[in-house]
Design a protein around this motif. Structure first.
Motif, mmCIF file in Angstrom:
data_model
loop_
_atom_site.group_PDB
_atom_site.id
_atom_site.type_symbol
_atom_site.label_atom_id
_atom_site.label_comp_id
_atom_site.label_asym_id
_atom_site.label_seq_id
_atom_site.Cartn_x
_atom_site.Cartn_y
_atom_site.Cartn_z
ATOM 1 N N GLY A 87 0.829 -1.197 0.000
ATOM 2 C CA GLY A 87 0.000 0.000 0.000
ATOM 3 C C GLY A 87 0.865 1.249 0.000
ATOM 4 N N ASN A 88 0.346 2.300 -0.606
ATOM 5 C CA ASN A 88 1.050 3.572 -0.686
ATOM 6 C C ASN A 88 0.109 4.673 -0.214
ATOM 7 O OD1 ASN A 88 2.998 5.474 -1.212
ATOM 8 N ND2 ASN A 88 2.640 5.540 -3.408
ATOM 9 N N PRO A 89 0.219 5.133 1.024
ATOM 10 C CA PRO A 89 -0.714 6.145 1.536
ATOM 11 C C PRO A 89 -0.497 7.486 0.848
ATOM 12 C CG PRO A 89 1.024 5.735 3.117
ATOM 13 C CD PRO A 89 1.207 4.729 2.026
ATOM 14 N N GLU A 90 -1.552 8.285 0.809
ATOM 15 C CA GLU A 90 -1.524 9.591 0.175
ATOM 16 C C GLU A 90 -2.050 10.642 1.150
ATOM 17 O OE1 GLU A 90 -3.882 9.331 -3.310
ATOM 18 O OE2 GLU A 90 -2.642 7.803 -4.283
ATOM 19 N N SER A 91 -1.884 11.893 0.735
ATOM 20 C CA SER A 91 -2.421 12.989 1.543
ATOM 21 C C SER A 91 -3.943 12.920 1.577
ATOM 22 C CB SER A 91 -1.971 14.336 0.976
ATOM 23 O OG SER A 91 -0.569 14.432 1.003
ATOM 24 N N HIS A 92 -4.514 13.340 2.708
ATOM 25 C CA HIS A 92 -5.957 13.359 2.961
ATOM 26 C C HIS A 92 -6.549 11.954 3.026
ATOM 27 C CE1 HIS A 92 -5.107 17.207 0.711
ATOM 28 N NE2 HIS A 92 -5.511 17.654 1.887
ATOM 29 N N ALA A 93 -5.700 10.931 3.208
ATOM 30 C CA ALA A 93 -6.225 9.579 3.419
ATOM 31 C C ALA A 93 -6.898 9.498 4.787
ATOM 32 C CB ALA A 93 -5.106 8.554 3.306
ATOM 33 N N MET A 94 -7.883 8.596 4.902
ATOM 34 C CA MET A 94 -8.673 8.480 6.125
ATOM 35 C C MET A 94 -8.097 7.417 7.047
ATOM 36 S SD MET A 94 -12.378 8.729 4.249
ATOM 37 C CE MET A 94 -11.661 8.030 2.759
ATOM 38 N N ILE A 95 -7.975 7.764 8.319
ATOM 39 C CA ILE A 95 -7.542 6.831 9.369
ATOM 40 C C ILE A 95 -8.791 6.383 10.115
ATOM 41 C CG2 ILE A 95 -6.017 6.500 11.340
ATOM 42 C CD1 ILE A 95 -4.449 8.953 10.409
ATOM 43 N N CYS A 96 -9.081 5.095 10.063
ATOM 44 C CA CYS A 96 -10.333 4.569 10.611
ATOM 45 C C CYS A 96 -10.047 3.502 11.652
ATOM 46 C CB CYS A 96 -11.210 3.999 9.490
ATOM 47 S SG CYS A 96 -11.617 5.193 8.213
ATOM 48 N N ILE A 97 -11.075 3.195 12.433
ATOM 49 C CA ILE A 97 -10.984 2.198 13.504
ATOM 50 C C ILE A 97 -11.474 0.858 12.972
ATOM 51 C CG2 ILE A 97 -11.759 1.583 15.829
ATOM 52 C CD1 ILE A 97 -12.178 4.521 16.374
ATOM 53 N N PRO A 98 -10.687 -0.207 13.087
ATOM 54 C CA PRO A 98 -11.151 -1.522 12.620
ATOM 55 C C PRO A 98 -12.205 -2.097 13.570
ATOM 56 C CG PRO A 98 -8.988 -1.721 13.618
ATOM 57 C CD PRO A 98 -9.303 -0.256 13.608
ATOM 58 N N THR A 99 -13.095 -2.892 13.022
ATOM 59 C CA THR A 99 -14.123 -3.556 13.826
ATOM 60 C C THR A 99 -13.568 -4.838 14.427
ATOM 61 O OG1 THR A 99 -14.963 -4.744 11.898
ATOM 62 C CG2 THR A 99 -15.923 -2.578 12.367
ATOM 63 N N GLU A 100 -14.366 -5.472 15.271
ATOM 64 C CA GLU A 100 -13.946 -6.745 15.874
ATOM 65 C C GLU A 100 -13.799 -7.835 14.823
ATOM 66 O OE1 GLU A 100 -16.771 -7.690 18.846
ATOM 67 O OE2 GLU A 100 -16.275 -5.985 20.139
ATOM 68 N N ASP A 101 -14.675 -7.803 13.812
ATOM 69 C CA ASP A 101 -14.557 -8.796 12.743
ATOM 70 C C ASP A 101 -13.278 -8.600 11.935
ATOM 71 O OD1 ASP A 101 -16.984 -9.745 13.574
ATOM 72 O OD2 ASP A 101 -18.142 -8.614 12.072
ATOM 73 N N ASP A 102 -12.874 -7.360 11.731
ATOM 74 C CA ASP A 102 -11.628 -7.100 10.996
ATOM 75 C C ASP A 102 -10.425 -7.653 11.759
ATOM 76 O OD1 ASP A 102 -13.184 -5.805 9.130
ATOM 77 O OD2 ASP A 102 -12.820 -3.807 9.994
#
Length: 935
Positions: free
Chosen positions: A775-790
């Motif tokens: 993966g190659n992150p970019e500007s304005h990418a979203m940081i999210c919380i993983p669920t229990e299933d993830d």
């Protein structure tokens, strides 16, 4: 042009025929008795018959008069017979006027092309463009008129036409000063302009990136060799006054909670350079001004102390105004520079110089070089002498001076930077009252291991921190008495051995400089000391004299792009990109959003991403104010710590509120393009429409000054160390018990978390993220919380890269289509009205605003709740991201909500602490990343 000539010839023949016809009429009436028009009409009326032929002619005239272009009025009843007599003079004058108008219309060109360009291609020759005689004779007269007209339109050329005159030093300096009226040039500008892509930023013309492909080479230079950067565009403000008074007022714009201040013992002695963040007076942790570095002049026995504060040019005006406010410094009176009194001989010489301008300069003996005086403009040549650059406080006696562009600053990065300095610089011995050994601050090579160990423990001794660069009179003397390059070249030409070292003897210049060591990467465990080097401070006018020797030592030069990468690999914020809570950071975000939006609109709709379908609410700017407010509302609505992404509603304190808000419903529908069944996110009406009074949902780029109270960035070292310890896993393979025990021993309980949440309800935390897989992150990418299933899926499958976001439904698509249809109908109506000679109607104001806001693929109007818009709860945004050459994987830097981070860490398992999901704005794929906080 050929057709025009033929028409002209035909008209000339017609003219001849007309005149011939006139002469023929005169010949038929040799007596010269030309009857008048009245007599002719009377005779015609008498010869007309009143019988049926008259009715027949009248009927014919009526029928022709009804048609288009027929006769009208009285002429309908007139006879169609040719007149037997005409008035020659009247007829000739009328025809002559018409023929003259036609000839004039034919002679005028309808295009901007020249005469020789109108010839057929097989007749065109390059010589025709400047030699009129090579054109056909029938076109030479027209071409000659064009040439005369072009000479008059051409601008008056300057008197110094030849290149030799333009390249004279006086003319070059005047031209360069004219070109940097809007954007100042550094002393190394000419060198950079030939090798770099130049950009105009912050009032300067700076090198952005090299023209050659050297991205990896610059990283290798920072890691293994040496990289050189010109940081002379950084602004320097000098404070002079009593030490106690300086420290008393400076303590109001900084805080001990955020780290070292101006009064730190190591920095106050002058042995170390310090760095800190400035705030408005007594406003910490709100109203941040920006980061600065400072250095004190070592004590010399006097009461007054000197302090240099270095800052980015985007922060200069705000910080300078705040310093003048806290020290109560008023603007001085206007500076009047008296004109020098010129004698009679000087006036005669000036007149001779003025008269000689524009003429070829000839050498007259030894005074030939002095025919035109050389004006030396060093440093900022556009600096207005009538503008004040020093402010004095009448109450405290503090003096604030703007030393921008008066002191140059170069930065050497890499392990070989010390070797470059030792090979380039040479200590100049001089005897002074202070019994100093040299002007140049430079080490000797230590051989004794005990002295080396003492140097590491105690640092540089105070004696080595002294430098004459603090004395403005010495710097001015060194700058003005610099030997010119012309004189040096003449001396080099007289050497017996070409290329040998030139011995100037007593004429050799002794330049005061100051060397400041940069420690490099200090936070975190990996790559300690990476990016270390030296900063060298020079007096103005000596920029190229040091720059070229550094280049000859094999250093590689970097620009603004390399400076950004240097801070990125150090995992520290870059100024002003990564300071969203200061005015300069807000301005940078607005300019970046504008440029990205313009670039997005330039592409056709079929060739750009539809961010509404991708679930990206703000692809070009990070809505920090809405993010922290959403998390604050979640905290107030819940009474206990629960998993933010938990689907169970029974854990919520209030139904429909808190962290257990129901997720948007996943609907399966057929795609109109492919016909395949796709999962789409159904957006509720409550998310799409917000009340007008909700100021938190407005974009912070539009609110201006109100943003300062919306959010802050957490910079408390004690709290950041505690957060850093909580982000590490406490069990499993990745656990680090030693580091956790060193950083903080408190457990994550509700009694510990609640005071933090109450003290900082709207705070952001600076974090760095490292992707687990590709993966190659970019500007304005979203940081999210993983669920229990993830997390469960990741535990079962270590190669699991991450979940996918279901496609969203574009609720604005029908509005855009309806708008296009209305615009099409409106255009058709305007075309019909234009044909009917009716003025087009003025469009309504509401329609115009709607057209401006609606863009296919972008969310229009007020943004909904950013945290719960997608299937994964939003935690923060990435400000900078790229593939890291240092770690061999994708890395990103950004900010997350403090409230959201604490809830995530409290709810995650012990072996999965700090795991988050990253998703770029133009993708539906989530990827796992490790979140950490380095202090």
């Amino acid at each position: 042009m050929c057709s025009a000539i033929l028409i002209k010839l035909c008209l000339q023949s017609i003219t001849r025929m007309t005149l011939y016809f006139c002469y023929l009429c005169l010949f038929l009436n040799p007596s010269g008795d030309v009857r008048s028009e009245q007599q002719y009409q009377q005779q015609k009326f008498l010869h007309q018959s009143p019988g049926p032929p008259y009715r027949k002619d009248q009927k014919r005239g009526d029928s022709r008069g009804k048609g288009r272009g027929g006769w009208q009025g009285e002429h309908q009843s007139s006879s169609e017979e040719m007149p037997r007599y005409i008035t020659v003079s009247t007829f000739a004058q009328a025809r002559a006027a018409e023929i003259k108008a036609m000839l004039k219309a034919v002679a005028q060109k309808s295009s901007n092309s020249l005469v020789f360009q109108t010839l057929p291609r097989h007749m065109r020759r390059r010589a025709m463009s400047h030699n009129i005689k090579r054109l056909p004779r029938r076109l030479q007269e027209v071409a000659r008129k064009e040439a005369e007209k072009a000479v008059h339109q051409k601008k008056e050329q300057s008197k110094t036409k030849c290149r030799k005159a333009r390249r004279r030093h006086v003319n070059l300096v005047a031209e360069f000063n004219r070109r940097q009226r809007k954007n100042i040039w550094l002393e190394t500008h000419i060198w950079h302009a030939k090798r770099f892509h130049m950009v105009k930023k912050w009032g300067y013309c700076l090198g952005n990136s090299p023209t050659e492909k050297c991205y990896r080479a610059c990283y290798r230079a920072m890691t293994n060799h040496c990289l050189l950067q010109d940081l002379s565009y950084y602004c320097c403000v000098e404070l002079t006054g009593k030490e106690n008074e300086l420290l008393k007022q400076l303590a109001r714009i900084c805080s001990v909670d955020a780290g070292l201040t101006f009064g730190a013992a190591s920095c106050l002695s002058g042995r170390f350079q310090g760095s800190l963040n400035l705030y408005r007076a007594d406003r910490y942790p709100e109203d941040m001004l920006g980061p600065v570095t400072f250095i004190w002049k070592p004590r010399d026995g006097s009461e007054n102390r000197q302090l240099w504060i270095w800052m980015h040019p985007a922060l200069k005006q705000d910080i300078l105004n705040e310093l003048k406010a806290i020290f109560q410094c008023s603007d001085p009176e206007e500076i009047c520079i008296p004109e020098p009194i010129t004698t009679l001989n000087q006036e005669e010489k000036q007149m001779d110089v003025v008269q000689s301008l524009g003429k070829k300069r000839k050498k007259e003996g030894k005074e030939g070089d002095k025919a035109v005086p050389v004006k030396k403009i060093i440093g900022d040549g556009t600096r207005d002498p009538f503008q004040s650059y020093s402010w004095v406080s009448q109450t405290t006696g503090i003096v604030i001076s703007d030393q921008t562009m008066e002191i140059l600053r170069y930065r050497l990065i890499g392990p070989l930077s010390h070797s470059v300095l030792t090979e380039t610089l040479k200590a100049a011995s001089i005897q002074t009252v202070r019994t100093m050994a040299c002007w140049i601050l430079l080490f000797s090579s230590f051989v004794d291991n005990d002295k080396v160990r003492q140097l590491y423990l105690e640092g540089v001794p105070v004696e080595c921190a002294h430098s004459f660069i603090w004395d403005q009179d010495i710097c001015k003397n060194v700058t003005e008495n610099k030997i010119s390059e012309q004189e040096l070249n003449k001396m080099r030409a007289q050497l017996l051995v070409p290329g040998s070292q030139l011995d100037l003897g007593p004429c050799e210049s002794k330049i005061p400089i100051l060397l400041v060591q940069q420690p490099g990467k200090m936070a975190g465990e990996d790559r300690p000391g990476w990016g270390s080097g030296w900063d060298i401070y020079l007096p103005k006018g000596w920029g190229m004299a040091f720059w070229i020797p550094f280049i000859y030592r094999g250093v590689r030069v970097g620009g603004l792009q390399e400076a950004s990468k240097h801070s990125e690999y150090q995992r520290i914020p870059h100024t002003p990109d990564d300071f969203p809570d200061c005015p300069a950071g807000m301005q940078f975000a607005k300019e970046l959003e504008s440029s990205l939006l313009d670039k997005f609109k330039r592409r056709p709709p079929a060739k750009r991403a539809n961010y509404v379908k991708l679930g990206t609410l703000s692809p070009f700017i990070c809505p920090w104010g809405q993010l922290v407010k959403s998390w604050e509302e979640r905290m107030k609505a819940s009474e206990e710590f629960v998993h933010p992404s938990s689907p169970h509603a029974e854990h919520c304190a209030t139904e429909g509120h808190g962290f257990c808000d129901p997720k948007p419903e996943v609907v399966k529908e057929a795609s109109p393009e492919t016909g395949e069944v796709e999962e789409t996110m159904e957006i509720s009406s409550e998310d799409a429409i917000k009340t007008e009074g909700d100021t938190g949902t407005q974009d912070f780029g539009e609110r201006g000054e109100a943003v300062r109270s919306d959010f802050i960035v957490l910079r408390s070292e004690k709290l950041l160390m505690q957060l850093s310890a909580w982000c590490y896993p406490t069990s499993g393979k990745d656990r680090r018990p030693r580091l956790v025990s060193q950083l903080g021993g408190k457990e994550m309980t509700e009694d510990v978390l609640l005071p933090i949440l109450m003290s900082y309800p709207r705070a952001l935390v600076w974090v760095n993220l490292s992707l687990l897989r590709k993966g190659n992150p970019e500007s304005h990418a979203m940081i999210c919380i993983p669920t229990e299933d993830d997390l469960l899926h990741l535990s079962k499958d270590r190669l699991f890269c991450g979940p996918q976001e279901p496609k969203h439904r574009d609720i604005f698509k029908h509005k855009v289509q309806k708008l296009k249809e209305n615009k099409r109908k409106k255009k058709e109506e305007d075309n019909v009205k234009a044909q009917e000679s009716n003025p087009p109607s003025v469009p309504e104001k509401e329609t115009t605003e709607e057209c401006k806001d609606l863009v296919l693929g972008l969310w229009s109007g007020t943004l909904p709740d950013v945290t719960s818009h997608c299937s994964r709860t939003l935690l923060g945004y990435v400000t900078r991201g790229d593939f890291s050459l240092a770690t061999g994987c994708g890395e990103a830097l950004g900010f997350v909500s403090l409230t959201g981070l604490l809830y995530m860490l409290h709810s995650q398992p012990a072996d999965k602490k700090g795991l988050v999901l990253l998703r770029t704005p133009a993708s539906l794929q989530y990827r796992f990343a490790r979140l950490s906080i380095e202090v």
